[in-house]
Design a protein around this motif. Structure first.
Motif: not given
Length: 575
Positions: A83-90
């Motif tokens: 979910r966090l990677r889909r929200a743009g986080a690396l």
């Protein structure tokens, strides 16, 4: 550089040895975000770098839980990471921890003890030790930890950062190595409350692959100007006078923010906390890694090995007895929410050096959990926020605790408190930024309820509203067609209101509260006869749900309608 297999961390020339201890897998080039559907809108975490505690899966990277023999390369992201990677986080890498998330100090790892970000002689707190150090020192923007008994809060408090412990089941634990699966939470560490809340909103949501995931309706991101905060009757600082003075200062700051302190009986909370390790509930820690532990017990370090092994000593009946005992303590503890809106406790009661922790690891570790162990067991939400820097330069934090679903409401108070401290961000020396607006939870169905007596703000039963996430939206009056009576023999004293014929009534002062619809039923169930809920007409002609009384109960009751409301009547008694 990615470790091809679980192993000791390779040297990091850009960091000294103490900083390198925070990482198990370090990625000089972070993993990119995942492509989100166009209809999802702008990525809320675009470009932010985050660390992942190494008991949480990241596809293609080892998951060791700080036990090399247990390590394996994950084939997919944990639900929360995805979910966090889909929200743009690396993803910046995987962080060190107390082995199998079993500890609150950060020294129980073959990958090395993680130091405190302010003084390397002191513990970082655990078990999310590496995540806290990486955030406090500015290596990442935020990090994921886990929290079963305080593992996401204690290291936050000891390193001058924010530790958000969500309501159980709000964040998916699929792809997380369990510690005690029924009470595990993925936690968020950040340098500001706003970012922690933004990460929470990006990561939350039900996941059918997690047996303990659930769909929760969060209370609105709102906090009243006046509130009551609980302080524990137990003051345990183990001789640390600097920590005790720091907590006194925290109480004064909460008062300056509009709070009124209320001492609460800490006994049921302390007894619930003790069950985590001193009852059959510890068997859940053993069950979490049972196949590996039974085959590779010698690969587990002490004192983790002893803690897990003691879970074998209990039978199913004893576990049922412990669960029943916990439920009974939860019923006792729930009474405090009728007196307070939030509970405020020290995040950790003292600091400890790494040398002292290693000399007596069980006793010193136990002290760290005095104010944290009960929270997940009793299904509460919690937010640790920085409070002050002590005279010796070490951080002190407090934890704000609320009922399940109060996560974003706690964030509002937590942000006010954190910004009132004027502290720098973590150990970076960066000044506190201007507070940013907090995210709101998706709108949930609500019902408006008018209260007339003991449920009014500041009255004895107001906590039955605030504990359910209700929000005050108006102080107004009814249409002039009601009579108000003081009911005899009620505890606490209550009024009864009845509708009258046109021209025979008065306008009565009421408060209108907005309550999540899914919590309305439990509120109505608390209302004793002869009171009940009906439809009230307000002075502007609108209709809301509200308290009414059975007419037969008014025999011998005093008509107090001429006072215009319950507050005015109470004031008249005092006069």
């Amino acid at each position: 550089m990615v470790h091809a297999s679980p192993s000791l961390p390779e040297p990091r020339p850009e960091l000294d040895g103490t900083a390198a201890a925070a990482w198990i897998t370090w990625l000089p080039q972070p993993l990119p975000p995942l492509q989100a559907p166009v209809e999802d809108g702008p990525a809320p975490l675009a470009g932010l770098r985050f660390a992942v505690k190494d008991n949480i899966d990241v596809a293609g990277l080892p998951t060791t839980a700080a036990c090399p023999a247990f390590g394996h390369v994950a084939t997919e992201d944990a639900g929360v990471v995805r979910r966090l990677r889909r929200a743009g986080a690396l993803v910046a890498g995987k962080t060190n921890l107390d082995q199998f998330a079993c500890g609150l100090n950060g020294t129980r790892s073959p990958y090395g003890a993680v130091p405190n970000a302010f003084d390397p002689a002191y513990v970082s707190g655990g078990s999310s030790s590496g995540s806290a150090f990486a955030v406090a020192t500015g290596e990442v923007d935020f990090a994921l930890g886990t929290d079963t008994a305080g593992s996401g809060r204690v290291p936050a408090g000891l390193n001058n950062i924010v530790g958000l412990k969500p309501s159980r089941g709000l964040l998916s634990a699929h792809g997380v190595v369990p510690a005690a699966q029924s009470v595990d939470c993925v936690s968020i560490l950040a340098r500001t409350v706003e970012l922690a809340a933004r990460v929470l909103c990006a990561a939350m949501g039900p996941d059918p692959r997690d047996p303990y995931s659930r769909e929760l309706t969060l209370a609105p991101a709102h906090w009243p100007a006046s509130f009551r905060f609980g302080v524990p009757s137990l003051r345990a600082f183990f001789g640390d006078t600097q920590a005790e003075a720091a907590f006194d200062l925290a109480i004064e700051r909460l008062q300056a923010l509009g709070g009124t302190p209320v001492e609460i009986d800490y006994t049921p909370l302390a007894e619930a906390a003790a069950l985590l390790y001193d009852s059959a509930l510890v068997a859940e820690r053993y069950a979490a890694v049972r196949p590996f532990f039974d085959a590779h017990e010698a690969a587990v370090i002490e004192p983790v090995r002893t803690i897990l092994a003691q879970g074998r000593a209990y039978d199913a009946a004893q576990h049922v007895e412990a669960q029943t005992r916990l439920r009974a303590l939860g019923q006792r503890a729930a009474a405090m929410w009728t007196q307070i809106d939030v509970l405020a406790v020290p995040t950790a009661p003292t600091h400890c050096t790494i040398a002292d922790m290693r000399a007596d690891p069980v006793a010193h570790n136990s002290r760290m959990g005095v104010y944290t162990n009960f929270v997940n067991l009793l299904d509460y939400a919690a937010l640790s926020v920085p409070s002050s820097l002590r005279p010796d330069g070490l951080p002190f934090g407090i934890t704000l605790i609320g009922p399940c679903g109060s996560d974003l409401a706690l964030a509002v108070l937590g942000q006010r408190y954190h910004h009132a401290t004027g502290l720098p961000l973590g150990a970076t020396g960066e000044p506190m930024p201007v507070p940013l607006p907090l995210p709101q939870a998706p709108a949930a169905a609500t019902v408006q309820v008018a209260v007339v007596g003991a449920h009014l703000s500041g009255m004895p039963l107001n906590g039955q509203l605030t504990a359910r996430g209700a929000r005050l939206v108006a102080s107004t009056r009814t249409a002039p067609q009601y009579r108000l009576f003081a009911l005899p023999g009620t505890t606490p004293p209550k009024p009864g209101m009845v509708r009258t014929a046109p021209g025979e009534g008065a306008a009565i002062a009421v408060e209108v509260w907005d309550m999540p619809l899914d919590r309305y039923g439990s509120f109505v169930a608390l209302i004793p006869a002869p009171l009940g809920i009906g439809t009230l007409t307000l002075e502007d002609g609108s209709a809301v749900q509200g308290f009414l009384c059975e007419p037969l109960a008014l025999a011998g009751a005093q008509d107090i309608s001429h006072h215009g409301g319950w507050r005015a009547y109470i004031r008249s008694l005092a006069a």
